[in-house]
Design a protein around this motif. Structure first.
Motif, short mmCIF file in Angstrom:
data_model
loop_
_atom_site.label_atom_id
_atom_site.label_comp_id
_atom_site.label_asym_id
_atom_site.label_seq_id
_atom_site.Cartn_x
_atom_site.Cartn_y
_atom_site.Cartn_z
N GLY A 113 0.70 -1.19 -0.02
CA GLY A 113 0.05 0.04 -0.02
C GLY A 113 0.89 1.14 0.02
N SER A 114 2.21 1.20 -0.17
CA SER A 114 3.04 2.55 -0.31
C SER A 114 4.13 1.97 -1.08
CB SER A 114 3.35 2.79 1.16
OG SER A 114 4.43 2.20 1.64
N HIS A 115 5.07 2.99 -1.14
CA HIS A 115 6.34 2.92 -1.66
C HIS A 115 7.32 2.19 -1.12
CE1 HIS A 115 7.23 5.95 1.29
NE2 HIS A 115 8.42 6.03 0.76
N LYS A 116 7.11 1.62 0.16
CA LYS A 116 8.09 1.15 1.04
C LYS A 116 8.72 -0.21 0.35
CE LYS A 116 8.44 4.20 4.44
NZ LYS A 116 9.83 4.72 4.75
N PRO A 117 7.91 -1.01 -0.41
CA PRO A 117 8.45 -2.31 -0.71
C PRO A 117 9.52 -2.11 -1.75
CG PRO A 117 6.08 -2.54 -0.76
CD PRO A 117 6.53 -0.96 -0.40
N ASN A 118 9.76 -0.74 -2.52
CA ASN A 118 10.79 -0.57 -3.31
C ASN A 118 12.10 -0.58 -2.76
OD1 ASN A 118 8.77 0.29 -5.28
ND2 ASN A 118 8.98 2.30 -4.79
N SER A 119 12.27 -0.31 -1.61
CA SER A 119 13.58 -0.67 -0.90
C SER A 119 13.58 -2.02 -0.13
CB SER A 119 14.05 0.43 0.04
OG SER A 119 15.41 0.27 0.64
N ALA A 120 12.61 -2.37 0.51
CA ALA A 120 12.47 -3.66 1.16
C ALA A 120 12.70 -4.77 0.10
CB ALA A 120 11.06 -3.76 1.86
N ILE A 121 12.38 -5.00 -0.92
CA ILE A 121 12.60 -5.94 -1.74
C ILE A 121 14.12 -6.05 -2.07
CG2 ILE A 121 12.46 -6.75 -4.23
CD1 ILE A 121 9.52 -5.82 -4.00
N PRO A 122 14.83 -4.97 -2.60
CA PRO A 122 16.35 -5.21 -2.73
C PRO A 122 16.80 -5.13 -1.54
CG PRO A 122 15.66 -2.74 -3.28
CD PRO A 122 14.27 -3.58 -2.95
N GLN A 123 16.75 -4.76 -0.50
CA GLN A 123 17.51 -5.01 0.75
C GLN A 123 17.47 -6.43 1.01
OE1 GLN A 123 17.39 -2.31 3.99
NE2 GLN A 123 16.17 -0.68 3.28
N THR A 124 16.20 -7.12 1.17
CA THR A 124 15.87 -8.39 1.48
C THR A 124 16.74 -9.38 0.42
OG1 THR A 124 13.94 -7.94 2.21
CG2 THR A 124 14.51 -10.18 2.04
N TYR A 125 16.61 -8.98 -0.78
CA TYR A 125 17.40 -9.60 -1.71
C TYR A 125 18.93 -9.82 -1.69
CZ TYR A 125 19.42 -10.98 -6.34
OH TYR A 125 20.49 -11.76 -7.33
N PHE A 126 19.44 -8.53 -1.32
CA PHE A 126 21.01 -8.48 -1.08
C PHE A 126 21.42 -9.07 0.16
CE2 PHE A 126 20.64 -4.66 -4.30
CZ PHE A 126 21.30 -5.40 -5.06
N ASN A 127 20.69 -9.13 1.22
CA ASN A 127 20.74 -9.94 2.36
C ASN A 127 20.83 -11.43 1.98
OD1 ASN A 127 21.41 -8.55 5.02
ND2 ASN A 127 19.80 -7.23 4.17
N MET A 128 19.79 -11.76 1.22
CA MET A 128 19.70 -13.38 0.86
C MET A 128 21.07 -13.65 0.19
SD MET A 128 17.18 -15.05 -1.50
CE MET A 128 17.63 -14.25 -3.14
N ILE A 129 21.37 -13.13 -0.97
CA ILE A 129 22.40 -13.43 -1.67
C ILE A 129 23.81 -13.39 -0.88
CG2 ILE A 129 21.61 -13.03 -3.87
CD1 ILE A 129 23.47 -10.56 -4.10
N ASP A 130 23.88 -12.36 0.24
CA ASP A 130 25.06 -12.26 0.91
C ASP A 130 25.10 -13.43 2.16
OD1 ASP A 130 26.18 -10.53 -0.60
OD2 ASP A 130 25.66 -8.75 0.75
N GLY A 131 24.03 -14.10 2.14
CA GLY A 131 23.88 -15.22 3.40
C GLY A 131 23.06 -14.87 4.39
N THR A 132 22.49 -13.75 4.74
CA THR A 132 21.82 -13.52 5.78
C THR A 132 20.53 -14.19 5.94
OG1 THR A 132 22.31 -11.14 5.48
CG2 THR A 132 20.71 -11.57 7.05
N GLU A 133 20.19 -14.81 7.05
CA GLU A 133 18.89 -15.53 7.12
C GLU A 133 17.93 -15.02 8.02
OE1 GLU A 133 20.23 -19.26 8.98
OE2 GLU A 133 21.44 -19.97 7.45
N HIS A 134 18.19 -14.01 8.78
CA HIS A 134 17.17 -13.32 9.67
C HIS A 134 17.55 -11.86 9.45
CE1 HIS A 134 16.84 -17.09 11.79
NE2 HIS A 134 18.21 -17.02 11.63
N LEU A 135 16.23 -11.02 9.34
CA LEU A 135 16.65 -9.73 9.22
C LEU A 135 15.53 -9.05 10.43
CD1 LEU A 135 15.91 -8.68 5.35
CD2 LEU A 135 17.72 -8.39 6.85
N THR A 136 16.35 -7.81 11.10
CA THR A 136 15.32 -7.18 12.23
C THR A 136 15.35 -5.83 11.62
OG1 THR A 136 17.28 -6.39 13.21
CG2 THR A 136 16.55 -8.57 13.92
N THR A 137 14.14 -5.31 12.29
CA THR A 137 13.82 -3.74 12.09
C THR A 137 13.10 -3.27 12.90
OG1 THR A 137 13.47 -2.10 10.10
CG2 THR A 137 11.94 -3.92 10.51
N GLU A 138 12.73 -1.71 12.74
CA GLU A 138 11.80 -1.34 13.69
C GLU A 138 10.54 -0.74 12.92
OE1 GLU A 138 14.65 0.04 12.93
OE2 GLU A 138 13.97 1.62 11.92
#
Lengths: 435, 435
Positions: A113-138
């Motif tokens: 419902g907002s522009h926020k996924p535009n950055s959430a998607i690549p942040q999650t993708y780059f974390n995935m390829i760099d081996g991150t398994e868990h993300l935290t945020t506020e």
């Protein structure tokens, strides 16, 4: 009234941009680096690596003009409704009896419902390829937490969201959206962290704050295996990701052969403004266009219009790096306006620098004015806007009324950063004359 | 996973259908007419004129195969996000490990969040050209009332909505959406009508019902100048308007050269099922295709799977015309499931006849199963579906799992009739193991 074909300007899926834009390459002075809160020295890649994966650290420190969007990220953008249409608000124009043309970019159509996924998607993708398994945020109101939960579901990462307790209690729908996407949501302060437990021991009824939630997210990130932290605004890599909006807008305006006189967006942390404006602002920096760029903020949180341009902490508690930005002071307590996304004491360093250099102007409105504009927009264009986006609508309407006085056919483009379907409490207060 | 271009099948604005389809022209037996509740004789045009404008009466009684969509209505459809994409649920397919292809039509993208504006817009338009100034209607959960308020804002009519009191109190967001669009919303029973005042005198705490709200809307329509009544389902003109969905789907499936093995929609009053299915069902009636059409209903409101096919009142109180339909009896009290749009004792006469003739099959699921499917869909496809639409998702998933067993590449198409952003209360109960 007939709909002209140019009233809804869509892009083909193949036309979705292949690169994000980084304004650091074009601003005439370098972007001031964040400072480490302990040493007060510029934060190093190593400092940033404690909380971000290597790909994101590289982007954060990059001065490259363009950054390739990986195919998997473009695919996810498409799956989540990109490219987004640019629409002409012809019924609003007719209501205002203005000769101006008003266009708006529809960032409200994403599943979050907002522009926020535009950055959430690549942040999650780059974390995935760099081996991150868990993300935290506020998350405060929950837009960013929803976007990150959605992205984590998409790429198969775990997601822990620390949600300011008062919002957790008052906005159960947003929390439930995160949970539906599989995110784990904790009311902050929580028992999940040492810091949270300490605060709860002192005051079991602590209502929380974004600053506390950031601290909890970072503590979890630092103490848990394979865990990184994701940020929804302010940092430059977020601005870069959001330029998918503005790169699309450039193609759409070229298609209808329009050059905007005004480009308008609301500004809280700065991510939708930067994403929407920076690709076009590049043309202004190069002297190719004379467009006026306008940031719109609440008069009760006037960081750009009344803040100081200086280094300040990103959070309330003073635990994050310091950013060079327009700030009301990190101890500023924003009034409890309904545009929760605009309740931030500072502003993204890139937006702040562009403002300081005179490339962006800022105006402010109170929330009675912005809800009035929101209701007019809903009744003419059929879309209930987010309280945040309504700030941009109000400024666009004012520019359209100025054009009516002068009789000029101005071209006004604003960013509809999100819908308001989960913000009806604010509409209620406006409609019943309580704000 | 790469997004194939065919994963999001969009139509150009110029491709939006120019005609609605009327299945009354093609079913091998005539549609049984509604009966006047006083005389028990077929309702005449004059009877219907008491509550509907002449254009709508003509459509209701029409047996023409195609009915032209006025340009102003097509323009409004475009302004409110039509044509709607047809999307492939590739991530859901991968999650299910099925060889089947699953497609879904996105009726969730309208500003009202459901398919309801497809009929609210033309009903309001035809009322406007026939000189109506005020529209009245009833609403339960609020989807139809939102759509009609939005359409009245679009065409400049007044809108009065009688909202079942228990929903009015429990679903304030839906009420506020109507008010934001300018609709006047009354908790029913209300003090606005004689009938409402009588009920309130007997019991000031009367929680209301859809039957009472219909009575109040009709009383207002009959006693107020230039006022007509608008209905959100059941009547054949509503089915006709909704075929904009299925006419688009036919074009989209032709574009990707697919013939569905299954077409699936949820069924409450029948409007989204009819609109989605009937244009394709015409091909089945003509013997051109062998597609199985599936109506999905809640096992607690099993009108098609367990009801009788006979004449019955449209409302609970027995004041509307009688319709020949599958019914659980007009005094049936549906359990308080979260899919409010499916809590109806009867079924549109056109859908009922098609079912009775063997063209449509029906299945039912309980709400634990459908919410489970909804959460799977949200986590794979990123969209939180309406509880109603989740019934279609569950049936589509079951057909995809059957195809997995047999190894067949079945083509499954379902209608995503709406989003669930205003139904998070139901998701909460599911996620916290309360249903």
């Amino acid at each position: 009234m007939a709909i002209h074909k140019d009233d809804v300007i869509r892009l083909d899926i193949d036309d979705i941009p292949t690169k994000w834009y980084n304004i650091a390459a074009d601003l005439p002075v370098p972007l001031p680096p964040p400072l480490h809160p302990g040493t007060m020295q510029p934060a190093t890649a190593e400092d940033l690596s404690a909380i971000f994966p290597p790909s994101i650290v590289r982007q954060e420190m990059s001065t490259d003009r363009y950054i390739d969007i990986p195919e998997e990220v473009r695919d996810a953008y498409v799956a989540l409704n990109r490219p987004a249409p640019l629409c002409r608000a012809r019924r609003l124009e007719q209501y205002l009896k203005t000769p101006a043309k008003i266009y708006f970019k529809r960032e409200d159509l994403s599943p979050g419902g907002s522009h926020k996924p535009n950055s959430a998607i690549p942040q999650t993708y780059f974390n995935m390829i760099d081996g991150t398994e868990h993300l935290t945020t506020e998350t405060g109101a929950g837009q960013w937490g929803s976007a990150l939960s959605l992205s984590c579901a998409h790429f198969g990462l775990d997601c822990k969201v620390f949600m300011v307790r008062v919002s957790y209690d008052q906005k159960p729908f947003r929390r439930l959206i995160m949970e539906t996407y599989g995110g784990k949501v904790y009311a902050s302060p929580s028992k999940e962290t040492e810091y949270g437990r300490k605060l709860l021991a002192e005051d079991p009824d602590n209502p929380g704050s974004l600053g506390i939630a950031i601290s909890e997210a970072i503590e979890t990130c630092v103490h848990q295996e394979n865990t990184k932290y994701a940020l929804g605004s302010v940092a430059n890599h977020v601005m870069i990701h959001q330029t998918i909006i503005g790169e699309e807008v450039i193609k759409q305006l070229e298609f209808i052969d329009e050059v905007p006189d005004y480009m308008i967006a609301c500004a809280g942390g700065g991510s939708n403004l930067a994403g929407f404006s920076f690709p076009m602002l590049r043309k202004k920096i190069k002297g190719e266009i004379d467009t006026e760029f306008i940031a719109v903020e609440p008069s009760s949180v006037p960081s750009l219009t009344k803040g100081e341009y200086r280094y300040d902490f990103g959070d309330t508690a003073g635990m994050t790096p310091l950013f060079k930005m327009y700030t009301l002071g990190h101890d500023f307590i924003p009034s409890s306006i309904h545009a929760g996304g605009l309740r931030y004491h500072g502003m993204a360093p890139a937006v702040s620098l562009a403002k300081n250099l005179g490339y962006i102007n800022a105006v402010s409105y109170d929330q009675h004015e912005t809800f009035n504009a929101a209701v007019t927009f809903a009744r003419t264009e059929g879309i209930i806007p987010a309280p945040e986006s309504s700030h941009a609508i109000k400024a666009a309407m004012d520019k359209a009324l100025e054009a009516k006085k002068t009789g000029e056919e101005k071209v006004i483009v604003f960013n509809l950063s999100g819908h308001g379907l989960l913000d009806m409490g604010g509409y209620s207060k406006y409609l019943h004359n309580e704000i």
